[in-house]
Design a protein around this motif. Structure first.
Motif, PDB file in Angstrom:
ATOM      1  N   ILE A  28       0.867  -1.181   0.000  1.00 47.76           N
ATOM      2  CA  ILE A  28       0.000   0.000   0.000  1.00 47.76           C
ATOM      3  C   ILE A  28       0.905   1.234   0.000  1.00 47.76           C
ATOM      4  N   PRO A  29       0.755   2.094  -0.990  1.00 49.27           N
ATOM      5  CA  PRO A  29       1.583   3.306  -1.016  1.00 49.27           C
ATOM      6  C   PRO A  29       1.385   4.147   0.240  1.00 49.27           C
ATOM      7  N   ASN A  30       2.457   4.737   0.694  1.00 48.54           N
ATOM      8  CA  ASN A  30       2.401   5.585   1.880  1.00 48.54           C
ATOM      9  C   ASN A  30       2.086   7.010   1.447  1.00 48.54           C
ATOM     10  N   VAL A  31       0.835   7.394   1.609  1.00 47.79           N
ATOM     11  CA  VAL A  31       0.360   8.719   1.218  1.00 47.79           C
ATOM     12  C   VAL A  31       0.273   9.588   2.473  1.00 47.79           C
ATOM     13  N   PRO A  32       0.813  10.801   2.440  1.00 43.58           N
ATOM     14  CA  PRO A  32       0.717  11.668   3.623  1.00 43.58           C
ATOM     15  C   PRO A  32      -0.736  11.963   3.987  1.00 43.58           C
ATOM     16  N   VAL A  33      -1.039  11.816   5.265  1.00 40.57           N
ATOM     17  CA  VAL A  33      -2.384  12.105   5.776  1.00 40.57           C
ATOM     18  C   VAL A  33      -2.246  13.057   6.950  1.00 40.57           C
ATOM     19  N   ASN A  34      -2.951  14.158   6.881  1.00 44.07           N
ATOM     20  CA  ASN A  34      -2.999  15.127   7.975  1.00 44.07           C
ATOM     21  C   ASN A  34      -4.317  15.877   7.828  1.00 44.07           C
ATOM     22  N   THR A  35      -5.361  15.331   8.432  1.00 42.40           N
ATOM     23  CA  THR A  35      -6.694  15.907   8.265  1.00 42.40           C
ATOM     24  C   THR A  35      -7.401  15.976   9.609  1.00 42.40           C
ATOM     25  N   GLY A  51     -19.542   2.247  17.562  1.00 46.72           N
ATOM     26  CA  GLY A  51     -19.636   1.380  16.396  1.00 46.72           C
ATOM     27  C   GLY A  51     -19.991   2.136  15.128  1.00 46.72           C
ATOM     28  N   GLY A  52     -20.240   3.436  15.259  1.00 42.43           N
ATOM     29  CA  GLY A  52     -20.524   4.253  14.089  1.00 42.43           C
ATOM     30  C   GLY A  52     -19.262   4.481  13.277  1.00 42.43           C
ATOM     31  N   TYR A  53     -19.432   4.889  12.052  1.00 42.59           N
ATOM     32  CA  TYR A  53     -18.274   5.055  11.171  1.00 42.59           C
ATOM     33  C   TYR A  53     -18.532   6.165  10.162  1.00 42.59           C
ATOM     34  N   ALA A  54     -17.445   6.598   9.528  1.00 42.98           N
ATOM     35  CA  ALA A  54     -17.523   7.593   8.451  1.00 42.98           C
ATOM     36  C   ALA A  54     -16.416   7.284   7.454  1.00 42.98           C
ATOM     37  N   TYR A  55     -16.681   7.610   6.202  1.00 46.84           N
ATOM     38  CA  TYR A  55     -15.682   7.455   5.149  1.00 46.84           C
ATOM     39  C   TYR A  55     -15.124   8.832   4.795  1.00 46.84           C
ATOM     40  N   LEU A  56     -13.807   8.916   4.689  1.00 50.12           N
ATOM     41  CA  LEU A  56     -13.143  10.146   4.277  1.00 50.12           C
ATOM     42  C   LEU A  56     -12.399   9.902   2.970  1.00 50.12           C
ATOM     43  N   LEU A  57     -12.137  10.957   2.227  1.00 48.84           N
ATOM     44  CA  LEU A  57     -11.465  10.843   0.935  1.00 48.84           C
ATOM     45  C   LEU A  57      -9.946  10.807   1.035  1.00 48.84           C
ATOM     46  N   GLU A  58      -9.378  11.187   2.164  1.00 45.34           N
ATOM     47  CA  GLU A  58      -7.934  11.237   2.312  1.00 45.34           C
ATOM     48  C   GLU A  58      -7.329   9.832   2.294  1.00 45.34           C
ATOM     49  N   GLY A  59      -5.997   9.767   2.269  1.00 47.71           N
ATOM     50  CA  GLY A  59      -5.313   8.481   2.250  1.00 47.71           C
ATOM     51  C   GLY A  59      -5.095   7.991   0.833  1.00 47.71           C
ATOM     52  N   LYS A  61      -6.716   5.219  -0.760  1.00 40.38           N
ATOM     53  CA  LYS A  61      -8.030   5.001  -1.374  1.00 40.38           C
ATOM     54  C   LYS A  61      -9.156   5.545  -0.512  1.00 40.38           C
ATOM     55  N   GLY A  62      -8.800   6.180   0.573  1.00 50.63           N
ATOM     56  CA  GLY A  62      -9.792   6.703   1.496  1.00 50.63           C
ATOM     57  C   GLY A  62      -9.519   6.196   2.899  1.00 50.63           C
ATOM     58  N   ARG A  78      -8.694   2.473   3.540  1.00 47.63           N
ATOM     59  CA  ARG A  78      -9.784   1.699   2.913  1.00 47.63           C
ATOM     60  C   ARG A  78      -9.255   0.714   1.884  1.00 47.63           C
ATOM     61  N   THR A  79      -8.010   0.320   1.999  1.00 52.91           N
ATOM     62  CA  THR A  79      -7.378  -0.608   1.078  1.00 52.91           C
ATOM     63  C   THR A  79      -7.106  -1.927   1.788  1.00 52.91           C
ATOM     64  N   CYS A  80      -7.511  -3.029   1.182  1.00 55.90           N
ATOM     65  CA  CYS A  80      -7.260  -4.347   1.763  1.00 55.90           C
ATOM     66  C   CYS A  80      -5.774  -4.672   1.716  1.00 55.90           C
ATOM     67  N   THR A  81      -5.277  -5.279   2.755  1.00 57.72           N
ATOM     68  CA  THR A  81      -3.864  -5.652   2.811  1.00 57.72           C
ATOM     69  C   THR A  81      -3.558  -6.876   1.957  1.00 57.72           C
ATOM     70  N   TYR A  82      -4.582  -7.589   1.521  1.00 60.90           N
ATOM     71  CA  TYR A  82      -4.365  -8.774   0.690  1.00 60.90           C
ATOM     72  C   TYR A  82      -4.001  -8.395  -0.741  1.00 60.90           C
TER      73      TYR A  82
END
Length: 139
Positions: A28-35, A51-59, A61-62, A78-82
């Motif tokens: 998985i590429p290491n993309v800078p995240v600071n949000t 147990g609630g969740y939210a999706y963000l666009l950063e990273g 794939k998110g 949001r990227t699978c390690t497989y």
């Protein structure tokens, strides 16, 4: 000699089974995240309950942000390690009990650990820090 001949096919099968997660597999590429996000915002109503969740666009794939409790939030790529190169995005299952990859079927608990499927590595986790109602996410 017969034992050695039986051992060779077994070793070949085991080596093939691990090939997706070996050191030769895609990383998985290491993309800078600071949000940051306001956990009380109308944009993230799910983050108001455990147990609630939210999706963000950063990273890469998110990011999936998961509320553990009122003072603890986790954030995962949001990227699978497989198979990080596939086109799928990880999703929180409708049951809210786990995260799944619709392409390979890998499943992860809400702490990012593998619970099923071909993946053997935990999700990439980002650092989180909660200050008042602002959640900071970084790597």
């Amino acid at each position: 000699m017969r034992n050695k001949l039986l051992l060779l096919p077994l070793l070949a099968i085991l080596a093939g089974a691990c090939s997706k997660n070996s050191s030769n597999s895609p990383i998985i590429p290491n993309v800078p995240v600071n949000t940051q996000l306001n956990i009380n915002s109308q944009l993230y109503p799910e983050l108001r309950q455990d147990g609630g969740y939210a999706y963000l666009l950063e990273g890469y794939k998110g990011i999936i942000v998961v509320r553990q409790n009122a003072s603890s939030y986790l954030a995962f790529e949001r990227t699978c390690t497989y198979d990080p190169g596939n086109d799928c995005l990880l999703e929180v299952d409708q049951s809210r009990l786990y995260i799944t990859d619709p392409c390979c079927g890998s499943q992860f608990n809400l702490q990012g650990q593998v619970i099923g499927g071909p993946a053997i590595s935990a999700l990439r986790q980002y650092r989180t820090s909660l200050v008042a109602s602002t959640l900071y996410i970084s790597n």
